[in-house]
Design a protein around this motif. Structure first.
Motif, mmCIF file in Angstrom:
data_model
loop_
_atom_site.group_PDB
_atom_site.id
_atom_site.type_symbol
_atom_site.label_atom_id
_atom_site.label_comp_id
_atom_site.label_asym_id
_atom_site.label_seq_id
_atom_site.Cartn_x
_atom_site.Cartn_y
_atom_site.Cartn_z
ATOM 1 N N ARG A 171 0.838 -1.203 0.000
ATOM 2 C CA ARG A 171 0.000 0.000 0.000
ATOM 3 C C ARG A 171 0.868 1.246 0.000
ATOM 4 N N TYR A 172 0.587 2.115 -0.945
ATOM 5 C CA TYR A 172 1.233 3.414 -1.057
ATOM 6 C C TYR A 172 0.340 4.446 -0.350
ATOM 7 N N PRO A 173 0.856 5.623 -0.084
ATOM 8 C CA PRO A 173 0.000 6.683 0.478
ATOM 9 C C PRO A 173 -1.151 7.001 -0.466
ATOM 10 N N SER A 174 -2.340 7.144 0.080
ATOM 11 C CA SER A 174 -3.522 7.383 -0.736
ATOM 12 C C SER A 174 -3.502 8.787 -1.334
ATOM 13 N N PRO A 175 -3.848 8.931 -2.620
ATOM 14 C CA PRO A 175 -3.913 10.275 -3.221
ATOM 15 C C PRO A 175 -5.018 11.139 -2.631
ATOM 16 N N LEU A 176 -5.946 10.529 -1.902
ATOM 17 C CA LEU A 176 -7.027 11.310 -1.293
ATOM 18 C C LEU A 176 -6.557 12.088 -0.077
ATOM 19 N N ALA A 177 -5.432 11.729 0.491
ATOM 20 C CA ALA A 177 -4.919 12.417 1.679
ATOM 21 C C ALA A 177 -4.139 13.655 1.261
ATOM 22 N N VAL A 350 5.762 2.765 -18.002
ATOM 23 C CA VAL A 350 7.123 2.218 -18.116
ATOM 24 C C VAL A 350 8.124 3.194 -17.504
ATOM 25 N N ALA A 351 7.928 4.491 -17.760
ATOM 26 C CA ALA A 351 8.829 5.494 -17.197
ATOM 27 C C ALA A 351 8.728 5.538 -15.678
ATOM 28 N N VAL A 352 7.510 5.457 -15.133
ATOM 29 C CA VAL A 352 7.344 5.498 -13.681
ATOM 30 C C VAL A 352 8.007 4.288 -13.022
ATOM 31 N N GLU A 353 7.837 3.104 -13.641
ATOM 32 C CA GLU A 353 8.478 1.914 -13.079
ATOM 33 C C GLU A 353 9.996 2.015 -13.181
ATOM 34 N N ALA A 354 10.487 2.647 -14.235
ATOM 35 C CA ALA A 354 11.932 2.857 -14.349
ATOM 36 C C ALA A 354 12.413 3.811 -13.264
ATOM 37 N N GLY A 362 9.938 8.962 -4.000
ATOM 38 C CA GLY A 362 9.440 8.250 -2.850
ATOM 39 C C GLY A 362 8.062 7.682 -3.120
ATOM 40 N N LEU A 363 7.489 7.043 -2.082
ATOM 41 C CA LEU A 363 6.185 6.409 -2.255
ATOM 42 C C LEU A 363 5.086 7.426 -2.533
ATOM 43 N N LEU A 369 1.963 10.478 -8.936
ATOM 44 C CA LEU A 369 2.322 10.384 -10.356
ATOM 45 C C LEU A 369 1.535 9.294 -11.067
ATOM 46 N N SER A 370 1.067 8.289 -10.342
ATOM 47 C CA SER A 370 0.311 7.191 -10.958
ATOM 48 C C SER A 370 -1.185 7.451 -10.947
ATOM 49 N N ALA A 371 -1.669 8.250 -9.999
ATOM 50 C CA ALA A 371 -3.115 8.415 -9.843
ATOM 51 C C ALA A 371 -3.740 9.062 -11.077
#
Length: 817
Positions: A171-177, A350-354, A362-363, A369-371
């Protein structure tokens, strides 16, 4: 970087399949070496110390649970080497053991309990038994090692899958926070500062700074050319190529022009992308903070180019004749933009995973960046699911006058109406909703698994759909067929099977399967599985299907040969010919099944008990079907009725058109088809008017008035029968005086027809002739006459006279107005 590795792994797997090599060539070579050494008796994998050491290390790694996945993969590779080497020993067996077993069999079976055999034979049997046990010792040892290696391989696979599953629920930090955004922007700021420092360090390197005067102008030129080519030059070149490829052409030339125009959507963007990507090798700048991302840039460019090419191939806006989906131009343009957008999203992932692999963010930064990209991709995936199921666009663009003139056939089914596309669209929509929900909860990895494999699967299915139509077009061009004609069903089915075998492992790897899982599945298919006494494998199934297919083709060829060439030259009637052709088909299919099963090496003796149990159920539950089947066989052999006969059964009368195993089709005189179970034809009463011959009797009733000349009537009826060409001369037609009726003298004309099928037309012709001739001869054809007697007629007449008499003195009464 996991998704990047998956893409590269799929490409490597496709290359390996095309080259016919194992993905683990060194391991295969090691296995071959081990097998060769085991034949000489000194193979290293069969040495107890090495094998036991390997198994101990495997047990320790599995019990500890702290070994890295890479180490587990290496350990699994060694276990597979041991398993394959010992499997080869088991499969080949021992030649010495086989020879001893043959000698032991030559002595015959051992004596039963209470019986004795000669001392010499008993001593020889004991000696051979001991030698056979010693000769089989290496095979037994190899079997033990093989089974233990298989156990550890399964446990390693289980632990790898468990770790992979656990990683999905990180679990990553929620974008809602709100705190996630503040922390994430701080991490992004730190990344840019670190990136700037890394670039300065790279430029300060002597190997870079000394060549900067030479490499910088070249890099700027490549950058300018790539940008200009992609934004300015690509569209004019594409439009010019489109006009050239739209020239009227047919056959192979039209196909080549279409392929040339389609290839331009790969070649032209690749030129511009290659120019931009080559900037990094020219400058030789690889900042540590984005080193993996820079290496992954070609992969990202390739993803975007393939998405653009697939969009143009499937939707082809402005080119309805090249469009694979039945859509309007507006929907086709939307579909193209959605494909391009999803390609950009995959490249960003692919860029984010790289970046994650480089520990650039960080997380919290990874979460924010993914949301947004996942949310946008979910909307595009939902819209694309609606586009591929859209089926009314093309109809709305056609005018009403053209719609009535060009109505599709009733049996035609559009691609959008298929059940598979419905399932795919529902999967895309469910994936979009799930990805957004789990992203908001902070499960970024789970969101990626929910949406990325679906996008890749849709792309692979689109590529397979394109290949399917391309091969069909090539086959039509080779066979000289028009575009609206269908190819042979065997070609289409074979093509679907081939594409399924190619894309199934690729799609499985997209959804998380490892290359080792695909290899294990292939080994399972080739080695087969044991179901009781039946051994099923891929090669046995291929042999089974191939031999059965050949048997079916030979049977159909023999039927056509008998029906078209041999039987027409014999004196057999059409019913016997059809019975012989049908029987040949049944015998041929039965022999094809038996030969296919025997050739494939399937042992069906164990199914005897099951067949015996099923026979009881067949006797009770399928009694009617079996009765009809047996009745159909009796009809084909005994032939109480045959095709073309005129029969009457169960109140239905008509011609027999088809006798099958279960039922018989009768065509009535109203051109209706009646399906009659065969058991009704065997157990019931059937009237066959044409069983032995086609002749039949016609009875024509005629009535004349009292006082007519009977001899003249008899002569007219007899002459009418003799004059008609469908009435047989023998037996001679007869005219019978049947009796005195209420209003007429009743006669019957009885005659035999050459073909009973002409009974209605002959009867009509005779009535025409008889009526005309009787009129010319002055013979009256009476109609029923009756006398009416009224009681007390005198009293009724007097009452009517009194009613009509009116007194002259009675004044007239005026009626009110």
């Amino acid at each position: 970087m996991k998704f990047l590795k998956s893409i590269l792994l799929i490409a490597v797997f496709a290359a390996v399949v095309a080259g016919g090599l194992s993905p683990d060539t060194p391991r295969a070579q090691t296995a071959d070496t081990v097998v060769a050494q085991s034949d000489a008796g000194n193979a290293e994998t069969t040495r107890r110390s090495d094998v036991d050491d390997l198994f101990r290390r495997a047990a320790t790694a599995l019990e500890g649970g702290s070994v890295s996945p890479r180490t587990l993969d290496q350990l699994r590779s060694q276990l597979v080497t041991v398993r394959d080497a010992n499997s080869e020993i088991i499969s080949r067996g021992s030649i010495r053991a086989s020879a001893l077993a043959a000698q032991l069999n030559s002595l015959g079976p051992p004596p039963a309990e209470g019986q004795e055999e000669a001392d010499v034979v008993a001593a020889r049997r004991k000696e051979l038994t001991n030698e056979l046990a010693i000769a089989n010792a290496p095979v037994r040892r190899a079997s033990e090692i093989h089974d233990e290696a298989v156990f550890f391989i399964r446990e390693v696979d289980k632990q790898l899958r468990s770790r992979q599953l656990d990683k999905l629920f990180d679990r990553y930090p929620s974008p809602l926070a709100p705190s996630t955004w503040s922390t994430g922007f701080q991490e992004i700021g730190q990344f840019f500062r670190r990136f700037e420092r890394d670039v300065q360090n790279e430029l300060a390197r002597p190997s870079v700074s000394k060549k900067l005067d030479e490499t910088l102008p070249l890099a700027l030129a490549l950058t300018l050319f790539g940008i200009l080519f992609l934004t300015v030059l690509q569209q004019p070149i594409s439009r010019a190529l489109k006009r050239y490829c739209e020239k009227p052409a047919t056959g192979v030339k039209a196909l080549l022009l279409a392929l040339l125009y389609n290839a331009s959507f790969i070649v032209l963007p690749t030129i511009g992308a290659a120019s931009l990507i080559s900037v990094f090798p020219v400058l030789d700048i690889y900042p540590n903070s984005v080193r993996t991302a820079v290496i992954a840039i070609p992969v990202m460019a390739l993803v975007v180019i393939i998405a653009n090419w697939l969009g143009h191939t499937l939707f082809a806006p402005g080119q309805s004749r090249w469009r694979l989906l039945d859509l309007g131009d507006r929907e086709a343009k939307i579909g193209l933009r959605l494909c391009q957008g999803l390609g950009v999203f995959v490249a960003l992932e692919v860029a984010v995973e790289a970046f994650e692999l480089d520990n650039a963010f960080g997380l919290s930064a990874i979460s924010i960046l993914s949301a947004s990209p996942i949310a946008v991709a979910a909307v595009m995936l939902w819209a694309l699911a609606g586009i591929i199921r859209y089926s009314d666009a093309a109809e709305r663009e056609v005018p009403e006058s053209e719609q009535t003139a060009e109505q599709p056939e009733e049996g035609s089914v559009k691609p959008q109406e298929s059940g598979f596309l419905l399932f795919l669209s529902l999967l895309m929509k469910a994936s979009a909703v799930l990805a957004v929900c789990v992203t908001l909860l902070g499960y970024v990895q789970l969101a990626r698994v929910a949406i990325l494999p679906v996008i890749m699967t849709v792309a692979q299915l689109g590529f397979g759909f394109m290949l399917y139509h391309l091969v069909l077009v090539i086959v039509k061009a080779a066979l000289g067929k028009r575009d609206d004609e269908h190819v042979p069903i065997l070609v289409a089915f074979s093509l679907i099977c081939v594409l399924t075998m190619i894309f199934t492992p690729l799609i499985a790897m997209t959804w998380g399967a490892r290359a080792t899982d695909i290899i294990e599945a292939w080994i399972l298919l080739t080695n087969g599985v044991q179901l009781g006494d039946i051994h099923l494998s891929l090669d046995s199934l291929i042999v089974l299907v191939t031999i059965f297919g050949i048997g079916v083709v030979v049977t159909r060829w023999l039927q056509n040969l008998l029906k078209g060439t041999v039987l027409p030259q014999t004196r057999m009637d059409s019913g016997a010919q059809n019975a012989l052709v049908t029987g040949t088909g049944y015998v041929g299919l039965t022999l094809a099944v038996l030969i296919a099963v025997s050739t494939a090496g399937l042992n069906l003796s164990s199914l005897a008990v099951v067949a015996g149990a099923l026979s009881v159920g067949i006797g009770f539950g399928l009694q009617t079907i079996v009765s009809n089947f047996v009745s159909g066989i009796i009809l084909l052999i005994e032939r109480p009725i045959k095709e073309g006969d005129w029969i009457e059964v169960s109140g239905q009368s008509g011609y027999v058109r088809k006798i099958s195993v279960r039922s018989t089709r009768i065509e009535t005189f109203d051109r209706h088809d009646v399906i009659v179970p065969n058991s009704d034809l065997i157990a019931g009463t059937v009237k066959n008017m044409t069983l032995t011959n086609k002749s039949g009797r016609l009875i024509l009733p005629v009535g004349v008035a009292y006082g007519s000349d009977l001899e003249k009537v008899k002569l007219i009826l007899f002459d009418a029968a003799r004059a008609h060409n469908t009435i047989a001369r023998y037996p001679t037609p007869q005219v019978l005086f049947m009796g005195l009726g209420d209003s007429s003298l009743n006669f019957e004309l009885r005659c035999f027809l050459k073909d009973i099928g002409n009974v209605m037309t002959t009867k009509s012709d005779l009535y025409f002739t008889v009526y005309n001739e009787l009129g010319k001869a002055g013979v009256e054809i009476p109609f029923p006459q009756r006398d009416l007697h009224i009681k007390d007629f005198d009293q009724l007449a007097e009452a009517l006279e009194r009613r009509q008499a009116v007194p002259a003195s009675q004044p007239a009464v005026d009626k009110p107005s």
